[in-house]
Design a protein around this motif. Sequence first.
Motif, PDB file in Angstrom:
ATOM      1  N   GLY A  60       0.820  -1.219   0.000  1.00 46.82           N
ATOM      2  CA  GLY A  60       0.000   0.000   0.000  1.00 46.82           C
ATOM      3  C   GLY A  60       0.845   1.258   0.000  1.00 46.82           C
ATOM      4  N   THR A  61       0.716   2.035   1.052  1.00 47.52           N
ATOM      5  CA  THR A  61       1.418   3.312   1.137  1.00 47.52           C
ATOM      6  C   THR A  61       2.863   3.148   1.611  1.00 47.52           C
ATOM      7  OG1 THR A  61       0.637   3.607   3.395  1.00 47.52           O
ATOM      8  CG2 THR A  61      -0.756   4.495   1.654  1.00 47.52           C
ATOM      9  N   GLY A  62       3.253   1.927   1.894  1.00 42.48           N
ATOM     10  CA  GLY A  62       4.656   1.644   2.225  1.00 42.48           C
ATOM     11  C   GLY A  62       5.022   1.796   3.695  1.00 42.48           C
ATOM     12  N   VAL A  63       3.999   1.892   4.543  1.00 41.33           N
ATOM     13  CA  VAL A  63       4.246   2.153   5.972  1.00 41.33           C
ATOM     14  C   VAL A  63       5.132   1.071   6.615  1.00 41.33           C
ATOM     15  CG1 VAL A  63       3.108   2.272   8.227  1.00 41.33           C
ATOM     16  CG2 VAL A  63       2.134   3.473   6.284  1.00 41.33           C
ATOM     17  N   LEU A  64       4.757  -0.196   6.437  1.00 39.61           N
ATOM     18  CA  LEU A  64       5.519  -1.274   7.087  1.00 39.61           C
ATOM     19  C   LEU A  64       6.905  -1.413   6.468  1.00 39.61           C
ATOM     20  CD1 LEU A  64       2.733  -4.010   7.528  1.00 39.61           C
ATOM     21  CD2 LEU A  64       3.838  -2.689   9.337  1.00 39.61           C
ATOM     22  N   ALA A  65       6.970  -1.305   5.146  1.00 39.94           N
ATOM     23  CA  ALA A  65       8.264  -1.415   4.452  1.00 39.94           C
ATOM     24  C   ALA A  65       9.217  -0.332   4.945  1.00 39.94           C
ATOM     25  CB  ALA A  65       8.053  -1.297   2.942  1.00 39.94           C
ATOM     26  N   ALA A  66       8.719   0.898   5.035  1.00 39.79           N
ATOM     27  CA  ALA A  66       9.559   2.013   5.480  1.00 39.79           C
ATOM     28  C   ALA A  66      10.030   1.779   6.911  1.00 39.79           C
ATOM     29  CB  ALA A  66       8.773   3.329   5.388  1.00 39.79           C
ATOM     30  N   GLY A  67       9.109   1.335   7.764  1.00 38.54           N
ATOM     31  CA  GLY A  67       9.453   1.097   9.160  1.00 38.54           C
ATOM     32  C   GLY A  67      10.531   0.031   9.303  1.00 38.54           C
ATOM     33  N   ALA A  68      10.436  -1.027   8.491  1.00 36.45           N
ATOM     34  CA  ALA A  68      11.436  -2.100   8.564  1.00 36.45           C
ATOM     35  C   ALA A  68      12.819  -1.549   8.214  1.00 36.45           C
ATOM     36  CB  ALA A  68      11.044  -3.244   7.629  1.00 36.45           C
ATOM     37  N   CYS A  69      12.878  -0.678   7.221  1.00 36.67           N
ATOM     38  CA  CYS A  69      14.177  -0.086   6.843  1.00 36.67           C
ATOM     39  C   CYS A  69      14.701   0.811   7.951  1.00 36.67           C
ATOM     40  CB  CYS A  69      14.041   0.715   5.560  1.00 36.67           C
ATOM     41  SG  CYS A  69      13.848  -0.352   4.150  1.00 36.67           S
ATOM     42  N   LEU A  70      13.796   1.575   8.558  1.00 40.65           N
ATOM     43  CA  LEU A  70      14.230   2.469   9.643  1.00 40.65           C
ATOM     44  C   LEU A  70      14.799   1.675  10.817  1.00 40.65           C
ATOM     45  CD1 LEU A  70      11.327   5.091   9.570  1.00 40.65           C
ATOM     46  CD2 LEU A  70      13.693   5.463   8.858  1.00 40.65           C
ATOM     47  N   LEU A  71      14.366   0.410  10.948  1.00 42.19           N
ATOM     48  CA  LEU A  71      14.876  -0.431  12.042  1.00 42.19           C
ATOM     49  C   LEU A  71      16.040  -1.315  11.600  1.00 42.19           C
ATOM     50  CD1 LEU A  71      11.555  -1.451  13.858  1.00 42.19           C
ATOM     51  CD2 LEU A  71      13.230   0.266  14.531  1.00 42.19           C
ATOM     52  N   GLY A  72      16.561  -1.048  10.406  1.00 42.74           N
ATOM     53  CA  GLY A  72      17.813  -1.712  10.041  1.00 42.74           C
ATOM     54  C   GLY A  72      17.717  -2.895   9.096  1.00 42.74           C
ATOM     55  N   ALA A  73      16.546  -3.111   8.469  1.00 39.22           N
ATOM     56  CA  ALA A  73      16.462  -4.203   7.480  1.00 39.22           C
ATOM     57  C   ALA A  73      17.457  -3.921   6.358  1.00 39.22           C
ATOM     58  CB  ALA A  73      15.051  -4.306   6.915  1.00 39.22           C
ATOM     59  N   GLU A  74      18.016  -4.995   5.806  1.00 39.96           N
ATOM     60  CA  GLU A  74      18.980  -4.778   4.733  1.00 39.96           C
ATOM     61  C   GLU A  74      18.261  -4.464   3.428  1.00 39.96           C
ATOM     62  OE1 GLU A  74      22.320  -7.386   4.651  1.00 39.96           O
ATOM     63  OE2 GLU A  74      22.164  -7.503   2.465  1.00 39.96           O
ATOM     64  N   LYS A  75      17.163  -5.203   3.201  1.00 40.57           N
ATOM     65  CA  LYS A  75      16.419  -4.990   1.957  1.00 40.57           C
ATOM     66  C   LYS A  75      14.955  -5.331   2.189  1.00 40.57           C
ATOM     67  CE  LYS A  75      15.853  -5.973  -2.670  1.00 40.57           C
ATOM     68  NZ  LYS A  75      16.433  -5.683  -3.924  1.00 40.57           N
ATOM     69  N   VAL A  76      14.058  -4.534   1.625  1.00 38.95           N
ATOM     70  CA  VAL A  76      12.631  -4.822   1.746  1.00 38.95           C
ATOM     71  C   VAL A  76      11.975  -4.802   0.368  1.00 38.95           C
ATOM     72  CG1 VAL A  76      10.427  -4.169   2.797  1.00 38.95           C
ATOM     73  CG2 VAL A  76      12.551  -3.724   4.037  1.00 38.95           C
ATOM     74  N   TYR A  77      11.283  -5.879   0.020  1.00 43.77           N
ATOM     75  CA  TYR A  77      10.451  -5.914  -1.184  1.00 43.77           C
ATOM     76  C   TYR A  77       9.063  -5.437  -0.774  1.00 43.77           C
ATOM     77  CZ  TYR A  77      14.048  -9.006  -3.078  1.00 43.77           C
ATOM     78  OH  TYR A  77      15.237  -9.546  -3.502  1.00 43.77           O
ATOM     79  N   ALA A  78       8.594  -4.362  -1.387  1.00 42.94           N
ATOM     80  CA  ALA A  78       7.250  -3.859  -1.115  1.00 42.94           C
ATOM     81  C   ALA A  78       6.347  -4.326  -2.254  1.00 42.94           C
ATOM     82  CB  ALA A  78       7.267  -2.337  -1.014  1.00 42.94           C
ATOM     83  N   VAL A  79       5.561  -5.362  -2.008  1.00 38.82           N
ATOM     84  CA  VAL A  79       4.771  -6.003  -3.061  1.00 38.82           C
ATOM     85  C   VAL A  79       3.337  -5.488  -2.999  1.00 38.82           C
ATOM     86  CG1 VAL A  79       4.085  -8.210  -4.066  1.00 38.82           C
ATOM     87  CG2 VAL A  79       6.201  -8.068  -2.716  1.00 38.82           C
ATOM     88  N   GLU A  80       2.876  -4.899  -4.102  1.00 36.89           N
ATOM     89  CA  GLU A  80       1.558  -4.253  -4.107  1.00 36.89           C
ATOM     90  C   GLU A  80       0.980  -4.350  -5.523  1.00 36.89           C
ATOM     91  OE1 GLU A  80      -0.707  -2.586  -1.936  1.00 36.89           O
ATOM     92  OE2 GLU A  80      -1.786  -2.407  -3.830  1.00 36.89           O
ATOM     93  N   ILE A  81      -0.299  -4.674  -5.598  1.00 35.24           N
ATOM     94  CA  ILE A  81      -0.936  -4.902  -6.905  1.00 35.24           C
ATOM     95  C   ILE A  81      -1.359  -3.587  -7.574  1.00 35.24           C
ATOM     96  CG2 ILE A  81      -3.336  -5.125  -6.097  1.00 35.24           C
ATOM     97  CD1 ILE A  81      -3.498  -7.681  -7.859  1.00 35.24           C
ATOM     98  N   ASP A  82      -1.546  -2.546  -6.772  1.00 32.41           N
ATOM     99  CA  ASP A  82      -2.153  -1.317  -7.288  1.00 32.41           C
ATOM    100  C   ASP A  82      -1.112  -0.219  -7.541  1.00 32.41           C
ATOM    101  OD1 ASP A  82      -4.109   0.621  -7.881  1.00 32.41           O
ATOM    102  OD2 ASP A  82      -4.152   1.282  -5.788  1.00 32.41           O
ATOM    103  N   ARG A  83      -1.034   0.192  -8.802  1.00 35.03           N
ATOM    104  CA  ARG A  83      -0.044   1.200  -9.194  1.00 35.03           C
ATOM    105  C   ARG A  83      -0.237   2.529  -8.473  1.00 35.03           C
ATOM    106  NH1 ARG A  83       3.349  -0.136 -13.023  1.00 35.03           N
ATOM    107  NH2 ARG A  83       2.719  -1.983 -14.167  1.00 35.03           N
ATOM    108  N   ASP A  84      -1.489   2.923  -8.284  1.00 34.80           N
ATOM    109  CA  ASP A  84      -1.756   4.214  -7.619  1.00 34.80           C
ATOM    110  C   ASP A  84      -1.217   4.200  -6.192  1.00 34.80           C
ATOM    111  OD1 ASP A  84      -3.014   5.110  -9.882  1.00 34.80           O
ATOM    112  OD2 ASP A  84      -5.005   4.454  -9.222  1.00 34.80           O
ATOM    113  N   ALA A  85      -1.386   3.061  -5.528  1.00 34.40           N
ATOM    114  CA  ALA A  85      -0.870   2.949  -4.156  1.00 34.40           C
ATOM    115  C   ALA A  85       0.654   3.027  -4.183  1.00 34.40           C
ATOM    116  CB  ALA A  85      -1.328   1.637  -3.522  1.00 34.40           C
ATOM    117  N   LEU A  86       1.264   2.375  -5.155  1.00 35.39           N
ATOM    118  CA  LEU A  86       2.731   2.370  -5.220  1.00 35.39           C
ATOM    119  C   LEU A  86       3.306   3.767  -5.444  1.00 35.39           C
ATOM    120  CD1 LEU A  86       3.681  -0.962  -7.010  1.00 35.39           C
ATOM    121  CD2 LEU A  86       4.253  -0.251  -4.691  1.00 35.39           C
ATOM    122  N   LYS A  87       2.532   4.614  -6.133  1.00 34.89           N
ATOM    123  CA  LYS A  87       2.992   6.004  -6.333  1.00 34.89           C
ATOM    124  C   LYS A  87       3.130   6.695  -4.982  1.00 34.89           C
ATOM    125  CE  LYS A  87       1.066   6.928 -10.827  1.00 34.89           C
ATOM    126  NZ  LYS A  87      -0.251   7.277 -11.368  1.00 34.89           N
TER     127      LYS A  87
END
Length: 215
Positions: A60-87
């Motif tokens: 979706g809006t990338g909330v969880l993906a962003a949070g994982a990076c802020l806590l030190g994840a090396e890499k996060v795949y943000a998988v989302e079906i909707d292009r508008d959400a990915l924007k």
Amino acid sequence: MKKMKKKHLAITLSKLRGFQNPKVELEQYRTPGSVAAELLWLAHSLGDIEGKTVADFGAGTGVLAAGACLLGAEKVYAVEIDRDALKIARENIGSLQLENCIELVCSDVSNFTTTVDAVIMNPPFGSQNPHADRPFLLKAFEVSNTVYSIHLAKPEVRRFIDAFSGEHGFRITHRIPVEFELPAQFFFHRKRLEKILVDIYRFENQKRKRYMFRI
Ligand code: SAH
């Protein structure tokens, strides 16, 4: 980057942009900052984020993906079906300068095939299409030994999750009930802000060895 405290993380994530025109059929409601921080903090404290490869399903809006990076994840795949959400996710990720940590993948989760250390997700709850959460759980159990997910805290949902995870060789190690604020973004929500109760789950592959020696 200096790592964040839980409260600071919740505040940072709650400031990110939400869905612009949420699509009812895709159950697009953003994960509230406090709920995202709760899930991510649990995952981080159990060693499932720092230095790990993670996938956020239905990002979706990338909330969880962003949070994982802020806590030190090396890499996060943000998988989302909707292009508008990915924007919107792209904008949010840019605002935190996390472009190097997150790869946006425009795809149905069912088509994702990369193995990861952990999946984190806030899938559709299934209130529009019953069992919309199934393909998410199924794929998560396929590509990872450790899965964090959010589901409605209702007896029938809990029974389903218990059975479904067990059938796929996973055990529930944590189930934490939290309040989830739904904005009145959908016409059928009468109150301005509706609070529902959800469970944050951690699942672990039963075959996973508890102690692993790394060379
Ligand atoms: N975690 C996100 C969004 C949660 S809402 C946030 O906090 O913003 C669930 C998301 O799953 C929506 O963005 C919806 O578009 C997406 N989705 C629904 N079905 C999907 C599917 N089959 N594959 C990938 N994404 C899907």
